[in-house]
Motif scaffolding. Structure first.
Motif, mmCIF file in Angstrom:
data_model
loop_
_atom_site.group_PDB
_atom_site.id
_atom_site.type_symbol
_atom_site.label_atom_id
_atom_site.label_comp_id
_atom_site.label_asym_id
_atom_site.label_seq_id
_atom_site.Cartn_x
_atom_site.Cartn_y
_atom_site.Cartn_z
ATOM 1 N N LYS A 140 0.849 -1.200 0.000
ATOM 2 C CA LYS A 140 0.000 0.000 0.000
ATOM 3 C C LYS A 140 0.879 1.242 0.000
ATOM 4 C CE LYS A 140 -3.959 -1.924 2.300
ATOM 5 N NZ LYS A 140 -4.262 -2.319 3.671
ATOM 6 N N LEU A 141 1.938 1.200 0.803
ATOM 7 C CA LEU A 141 2.835 2.373 0.853
ATOM 8 C C LEU A 141 3.511 2.602 -0.497
ATOM 9 C CD1 LEU A 141 4.601 1.972 4.329
ATOM 10 C CD2 LEU A 141 2.950 3.718 3.667
ATOM 11 N N ILE A 142 3.959 1.502 -1.110
ATOM 12 C CA ILE A 142 4.718 1.622 -2.363
ATOM 13 C C ILE A 142 3.794 1.954 -3.538
ATOM 14 C CG2 ILE A 142 6.161 0.364 -4.029
ATOM 15 C CD1 ILE A 142 7.265 -1.250 -1.607
ATOM 16 N N LYS B 23 13.091 -4.497 -2.529
ATOM 17 C CA LYS B 23 14.042 -4.991 -3.538
ATOM 18 C C LYS B 23 13.359 -5.058 -4.906
ATOM 19 C CE LYS B 23 17.642 -8.432 -3.984
ATOM 20 N NZ LYS B 23 18.570 -9.275 -3.271
ATOM 21 N N GLU B 24 12.132 -5.545 -4.924
ATOM 22 C CA GLU B 24 11.412 -5.694 -6.208
ATOM 23 C C GLU B 24 11.054 -4.339 -6.821
ATOM 24 O OE1 GLU B 24 9.501 -10.000 -5.001
ATOM 25 O OE2 GLU B 24 8.142 -8.273 -5.151
ATOM 26 N N SER B 25 10.706 -3.371 -5.963
ATOM 27 C CA SER B 25 10.227 -2.077 -6.496
ATOM 28 C C SER B 25 11.345 -1.041 -6.619
ATOM 29 C CB SER B 25 9.137 -1.511 -5.585
ATOM 30 O OG SER B 25 9.700 -1.220 -4.314
ATOM 31 N N GLY B 26 12.469 -1.285 -5.920
ATOM 32 C CA GLY B 26 13.563 -0.306 -5.936
ATOM 33 C C GLY B 26 13.352 0.845 -4.957
ATOM 34 N N THR B 27 12.283 0.789 -4.166
ATOM 35 C CA THR B 27 12.040 1.858 -3.179
ATOM 36 C C THR B 27 13.104 1.802 -2.082
ATOM 37 O OG1 THR B 27 9.697 1.417 -3.542
ATOM 38 C CG2 THR B 27 10.245 2.864 -1.683
ATOM 39 N N THR C 255 11.108 -1.809 9.924
ATOM 40 C CA THR C 255 10.259 -1.818 11.089
ATOM 41 C C THR C 255 10.972 -2.413 12.284
ATOM 42 O OG1 THR C 255 8.061 -2.390 11.901
ATOM 43 C CG2 THR C 255 9.150 -4.058 10.538
ATOM 44 N N VAL C 256 10.206 -2.925 13.250
ATOM 45 C CA VAL C 256 10.782 -3.511 14.477
ATOM 46 C C VAL C 256 10.923 -5.024 14.366
ATOM 47 C CG1 VAL C 256 10.280 -3.957 16.919
ATOM 48 C CG2 VAL C 256 9.987 -1.642 15.972
ATOM 49 N N HIS C 257 9.886 -5.703 13.887
ATOM 50 C CA HIS C 257 9.800 -7.171 13.904
ATOM 51 C C HIS C 257 10.501 -7.770 12.676
ATOM 52 C CE1 HIS C 257 7.817 -11.089 13.368
ATOM 53 N NE2 HIS C 257 7.377 -11.011 14.613
ATOM 54 N N SER C 258 11.382 -8.738 12.903
ATOM 55 C CA SER C 258 12.172 -9.315 11.810
ATOM 56 C C SER C 258 11.312 -9.953 10.722
ATOM 57 C CB SER C 258 13.136 -10.375 12.353
ATOM 58 O OG SER C 258 14.320 -9.769 12.794
ATOM 59 N N GLY C 259 10.235 -10.635 11.114
ATOM 60 C CA GLY C 259 9.379 -11.289 10.115
ATOM 61 C C GLY C 259 8.705 -10.272 9.206
ATOM 62 N N VAL C 260 8.266 -9.164 9.781
ATOM 63 C CA VAL C 260 7.650 -8.093 8.990
ATOM 64 C C VAL C 260 8.717 -7.443 8.103
ATOM 65 C CG1 VAL C 260 6.410 -5.895 9.111
ATOM 66 C CG2 VAL C 260 5.908 -7.694 10.782
ATOM 67 N N ALA C 261 9.909 -7.246 8.665
ATOM 68 C CA ALA C 261 10.984 -6.581 7.911
ATOM 69 C C ALA C 261 11.389 -7.384 6.677
ATOM 70 C CB ALA C 261 12.193 -6.355 8.816
ATOM 71 N N MET C 262 11.330 -8.704 6.774
ATOM 72 C CA MET C 262 11.739 -9.502 5.610
ATOM 73 C C MET C 262 10.751 -9.327 4.458
ATOM 74 S SD MET C 262 13.738 -12.833 6.950
ATOM 75 C CE MET C 262 12.729 -13.328 8.306
ATOM 76 N N ALA C 263 9.460 -9.223 4.796
ATOM 77 C CA ALA C 263 8.467 -8.958 3.737
ATOM 78 C C ALA C 263 8.695 -7.574 3.142
ATOM 79 C CB ALA C 263 7.061 -9.064 4.319
ATOM 80 N N MET C 264 9.059 -6.629 3.985
ATOM 81 C CA MET C 264 9.315 -5.263 3.499
ATOM 82 C C MET C 264 10.540 -5.236 2.583
ATOM 83 S SD MET C 264 8.671 -3.176 7.040
ATOM 84 C CE MET C 264 8.780 -1.532 6.341
ATOM 85 N N VAL D 81 5.191 6.304 -1.887
ATOM 86 C CA VAL D 81 6.188 6.924 -1.013
ATOM 87 C C VAL D 81 7.561 6.901 -1.685
ATOM 88 C CG1 VAL D 81 4.936 6.355 1.115
ATOM 89 C CG2 VAL D 81 6.686 4.780 0.237
ATOM 90 N N ASP D 82 8.409 7.850 -1.298
ATOM 91 C CA ASP D 82 9.773 7.911 -1.847
ATOM 92 C C ASP D 82 10.718 7.006 -1.070
ATOM 93 O OD1 ASP D 82 9.435 10.094 -3.807
ATOM 94 O OD2 ASP D 82 8.884 11.239 -2.024
ATOM 95 N N VAL D 83 10.411 6.834 0.205
ATOM 96 C CA VAL D 83 11.295 6.051 1.073
ATOM 97 C C VAL D 83 10.451 5.428 2.184
ATOM 98 C CG1 VAL D 83 11.953 8.200 2.263
ATOM 99 C CG2 VAL D 83 13.302 6.212 2.652
ATOM 100 N N ILE D 84 10.874 4.254 2.622
ATOM 101 C CA ILE D 84 10.157 3.596 3.726
ATOM 102 C C ILE D 84 11.104 3.461 4.909
ATOM 103 C CG2 ILE D 84 8.934 1.511 4.472
ATOM 104 C CD1 ILE D 84 8.304 0.975 1.538
ATOM 105 N N ILE D 85 10.593 3.801 6.086
ATOM 106 C CA ILE D 85 11.332 3.598 7.334
ATOM 107 C C ILE D 85 10.562 2.542 8.118
ATOM 108 C CG2 ILE D 85 12.214 4.680 9.446
ATOM 109 C CD1 ILE D 85 13.412 5.896 6.886
#
Ligand code: BEZ
Length: 388
Positions: free
Chosen positions: A88-90, A115-119, A101-110, A95-99
């Protein structure tokens, strides 16, 4: 004024105007803040946001010359919702940049979506080794740590301290598993042996059965990975079972960071390792702590530092490309070459964009994780599997 000087002055003026116009035309930089604002890691998300915003405030409301606009998402530390949330963010919010997250499992999806979108993605906490390992990319950075770093350091410290038999206990997900693996590596290299690894599902906090198992096994040391609300409960339960009197409880510093008021007497004397500590007493850290306390009426913790440094890293990259974040290679190269002037102590990046940093040994005294010494200097994550 000679004609040549006049012409040079005019050219300089014209260039300055173009630069200003360029920034104005770029408009606001859209930052997607994807963090947990509910659940066991909610306080960590708030501290990261505070730290990030403090740095922007110190820079007059801008980073690298650009004003900032935020789109906020509560990721609930829920990996099942992570792909939808980040997409949704991408795709919807552009968004130009994403900051996050905290949880490793969520971060891997991010990281996968970034990587796929280049964001551009800057991870201000989650230590998932893979993010700066096999998933590493030109547009992915971390301002925090890899799960391996503080864990490996604690293993070395405990082993060198003469402990021989260890038990570990953690939430069963990437961060816990990797933290235990890092501890085991350092501990066994230093002559110890991890005899049993206990786990509970994330974010479960029913520890009684496992505490009974620890009491019966009587290891020399227990290594635990928990953070936020779960760390408060675990440290209190450990003490309530009387185990803190006989078996030292150690861990990466998340076990006692931002949690000491709630843990109270249960945490006193505990030793942990982390890339931040109370009592560093450097001019840089003192200035940061004073400013943070003034803005938020709170003492900062490691999460606040990581948020602050995410903004510092973003500013370095943006300044190098004059606010044009589409210049990915120049943006990355500036951060790769930078020395980030962090409250934790200056740090640089390894090839996978993870901080190379000192890991402190800390001891709980009152409401502080007081620095004891530097457990491992300039510790670089091995970046296993990173092909950058
Ligand atoms: C993680 O999931 O990577 C993590 C969460 C809280 C503290 C430290 C690490």
């Amino acid at each position: 004024m000679s004609t040549r000087i006049a012409r040079t002055t005019l050219t300089a003026l014209a260039l300055a105007c173009i630069a200003t116009l360029g920034h104005a035309q770029q408009g606001k930089l859209k930052v997607g803040l994807m963090l947990p604002f509910s659940g066991t890691y909610a306080a960590l998300g708030v501290a990261i946001e505070n730290g990030f915003k403090l740095r922007i405030e110190e820079q007059g409301g801008k980073l690298g010359g650009r004003e900032i606009e935020f789109v906020k998402v509560d990721d609930e530390s829920d990996p099942a919702k992570a792909t939808d949330n980040v997409n949704k963010l991408i795709k919807r919010d552009n968004v130009d940049v994403i900051i996050g997250t905290v949880h490793s499992g969520v971060a891997m999806a991010m990281a996968k979506a970034a990587k796929e979108s280049g964001t551009v993605l800057i991870v201000p906490n989650a230590g998932a080794d893979a993010v700066t390992g096999p998933m590493c990319a030109q547009n992915i950075f971390r301002s925090s740590f890899s799960n391996w770093q503080p864990a490996y350091a604690m293993g070395e410290v405990a082993g060198k301290d003469g402990k021989k038999k260890a038990m570990t206990i953690t939430w069963k997900y990437a961060a816990g598993d990797e933290s235990v693996a890092g501890f085991k590596e350092g501990f066994e290299k230093a002559g110890g042996k991890v005899e049993k690894q206990l786990t509970v599902p994330f974010p479960n906090v029913e520890f009684q059965a496992l505490l009974t198992e620890i009491a019966a096994a009587k290891p020399d040391v227990v290594y635990a990975f928990f953070a936020g609300g779960g760390a408060v409960k675990f440290v209190k339960d450990y003490a309530a079972a009387g185990l803190n009197k006989t078996i030292p409880l150690v861990g990466p510093g998340f076990l006692t960071d931002g949690t000491l008021e709630a843990q109270g007497a249960a945490a006193q004397g505990m030793q942990t390792t982390l890339h931040y500590a109370d009592g560093l007493n450097t001019p840089r850290d003192t200035a940061f702590r004073t400013a943070y306390a003034k803005s938020f009426k709170l003492q900062p913790d490691v999460y606040a530092v990581q948020g602050y440094d995410a903004a510092q890293m973003l500013a370095v990259g943006l300044s190098a490309v004059k606010g044009d974040i589409s210049k990915k290679a120049e943006f990355a190269s500036a951060i790769e070459k930078a020395k980030i002037d962090s409250p934790r102590g200056a740090f640089t990046m390894n090839k996978a964009h993870n901080p190379v940093q000192d890991i402190y040994l800390r001891k709980v005294e009152g409401n502080e994780n007081k620095v004891v010494n530097i457990a491992v200097k300039n510790l670089a994550d091995p970046a296993r599997g990173c092909k950058l």
